[in-house]
Design an enzyme around this catalytic site. Sequence first.
Site, PDB file in Angstrom:
ATOM      1  N   VAL A 104      -4.855   6.444 -10.424  1.00  0.00           N
ATOM      2  CA  VAL A 104      -4.333   5.337  -9.897  1.00  0.00           C
ATOM      3  C   VAL A 104      -4.638   4.202 -10.486  1.00  0.00           C
ATOM      4  O   VAL A 104      -4.575   2.943 -10.036  1.00  0.00           O
ATOM      5  CB  VAL A 104      -4.394   5.252  -8.315  1.00  0.00           C
ATOM      6  CG1 VAL A 104      -3.925   6.294  -7.557  1.00  0.00           C
ATOM      7  CG2 VAL A 104      -5.966   5.249  -7.934  1.00  0.00           C
ATOM      8  N   HIS A 120       0.355   9.627  -7.643  1.00  0.00           N
ATOM      9  CA  HIS A 120      -0.479   9.428  -6.440  1.00  0.00           C
ATOM     10  C   HIS A 120      -0.463   7.721  -6.268  1.00  0.00           C
ATOM     11  O   HIS A 120      -1.454   7.285  -5.740  1.00  0.00           O
ATOM     12  CB  HIS A 120      -1.724   9.751  -6.488  1.00  0.00           C
ATOM     13  CG  HIS A 120      -1.775  11.302  -6.203  1.00  0.00           C
ATOM     14  ND1 HIS A 120      -3.134  12.093  -6.691  1.00  0.00           N
ATOM     15  CD2 HIS A 120      -0.964  12.239  -5.862  1.00  0.00           C
ATOM     16  CE1 HIS A 120      -2.613  13.294  -6.378  1.00  0.00           C
ATOM     17  NE2 HIS A 120      -1.679  13.509  -5.897  1.00  0.00           N
ATOM     18  N   CYS A 128       2.837  -4.125   2.160  1.00  0.00           N
ATOM     19  CA  CYS A 128       2.573  -4.084   3.531  1.00  0.00           C
ATOM     20  C   CYS A 128       3.159  -3.018   4.137  1.00  0.00           C
ATOM     21  O   CYS A 128       4.244  -2.553   3.779  1.00  0.00           O
ATOM     22  CB  CYS A 128       3.449  -5.450   4.169  1.00  0.00           C
ATOM     23  SG  CYS A 128       3.443  -5.283   5.961  1.00  0.00           S
ATOM     24  N   CYS A 131       6.372  -4.105   6.844  1.00  0.00           N
ATOM     25  CA  CYS A 131       7.688  -4.555   6.279  1.00  0.00           C
ATOM     26  C   CYS A 131       7.923  -3.859   4.875  1.00  0.00           C
ATOM     27  O   CYS A 131       9.194  -4.321   4.257  1.00  0.00           O
ATOM     28  CB  CYS A 131       7.737  -6.044   6.400  1.00  0.00           C
ATOM     29  SG  CYS A 131       6.755  -7.044   5.177  1.00  0.00           S
ATOM     30  N   CYS A 149      -0.372  -8.654   6.428  1.00  0.00           N
ATOM     31  CA  CYS A 149       0.827  -9.588   6.108  1.00  0.00           C
ATOM     32  C   CYS A 149       1.247 -10.460   7.140  1.00  0.00           C
ATOM     33  O   CYS A 149       0.759 -10.560   8.017  1.00  0.00           O
ATOM     34  CB  CYS A 149       1.943  -8.353   5.931  1.00  0.00           C
ATOM     35  SG  CYS A 149       3.589  -9.060   5.497  1.00  0.00           S
ATOM     36  N   ASN A 214     -10.832  20.892 -20.024  1.00  0.00           N
ATOM     37  CA  ASN A 214     -11.822  20.516 -18.754  1.00  0.00           C
ATOM     38  C   ASN A 214     -13.093  20.799 -19.104  1.00  0.00           C
ATOM     39  O   ASN A 214     -13.210  22.087 -19.776  1.00  0.00           O
ATOM     40  CB  ASN A 214     -10.960  21.326 -17.695  1.00  0.00           C
ATOM     41  CG  ASN A 214     -11.762  20.669 -16.214  1.00  0.00           C
ATOM     42  OD1 ASN A 214     -12.734  20.660 -16.395  1.00  0.00           O
ATOM     43  ND2 ASN A 214     -10.693  20.671 -15.331  1.00  0.00           N
TER      44      ASN A 214
END
Length: 250
Positions: A104, A120, A128, A131, A149, A214
């Site tokens: 992320v 992800h 929010c 909403c 919010c 890896n």
Amino acid sequence: MKTGTPAELAELLKQAVAPVALTGAGISVESGIPSFRGPHGLWTRYDPMEYAHIQAFLTNPAKVWKLLRELDDTITRARPNPAHVALARLEEMGRLRGIITQNVDNLHQEAGSRNVIEFHGNARQFVCLGCGRAFDPQTLDFTQVPLYCSCQGLIKPDIVFFGEEIPPAANRAAFELAEACDLMLVIGTSAAVMPANYLPYTAKKHGASIVEINLETTDLTRRLTDYYFDAPASQVLSETVALLTGKGIG
Ligand code: APR
């Protein structure tokens, strides 16, 4: 499974018609972002069920923000490392269709990759829960967390917590890419989390060769990896790109 060499990986990428990459936290470790599992992983310091589950965020947002603030500070300071740059270079050369990332941290995009599927979500975006309004992090005061919010809804980083579904568009795009690819580079992931860890199986079922980069072996290594690279992602990918661009190594 056989241990691969950068020369073999360069050849595989040359032959591939639709190569893709699936990346995990390990590709960002060399940018200073801790992985989740393993000796110094984030989950050795924070219980993911207490700090990374949507129910935990809803019932005790102030506690979860302790982890989120640490993550945000680390991500804000992080810069793409040679592994991210190498993947962006491969895409530029037409040697990579796209990247499905579990991360992320936005580092693939910052390295110049354009087709990045954020399985992800993205910690640099905020939404929010009441909403659905999106918030620019520049407009948020992180000294006042939890954040709410104007509709009184809880504001959350736009990342997938445990207990939440994968964004449908990202899920669809990721599995389409996995089904269509003939080579999947699985880079820096323990393959411990569903449904992301289904993607290599989907690729393999549709005839793809699996390359795994890896520092440790995983369930994939034993079950479906064709070429395993037991070396840091930045080293393997930089050497491979150097061979493909004829720049030699070193
Ligand atoms: N090069 C290649 N691999 C590396 C490197 C490196 N320099 N450093 C670490 N690794 C490997 C580790 O050996 C480990 O197998 O990266 C992997 C990281 O595994 P995890 O920490 O489990 O991260 P990841 O697989 O991305 O986790 C998946 O779990 O908690 C959730 O949402 C979170 O997206 C995350 C998901």
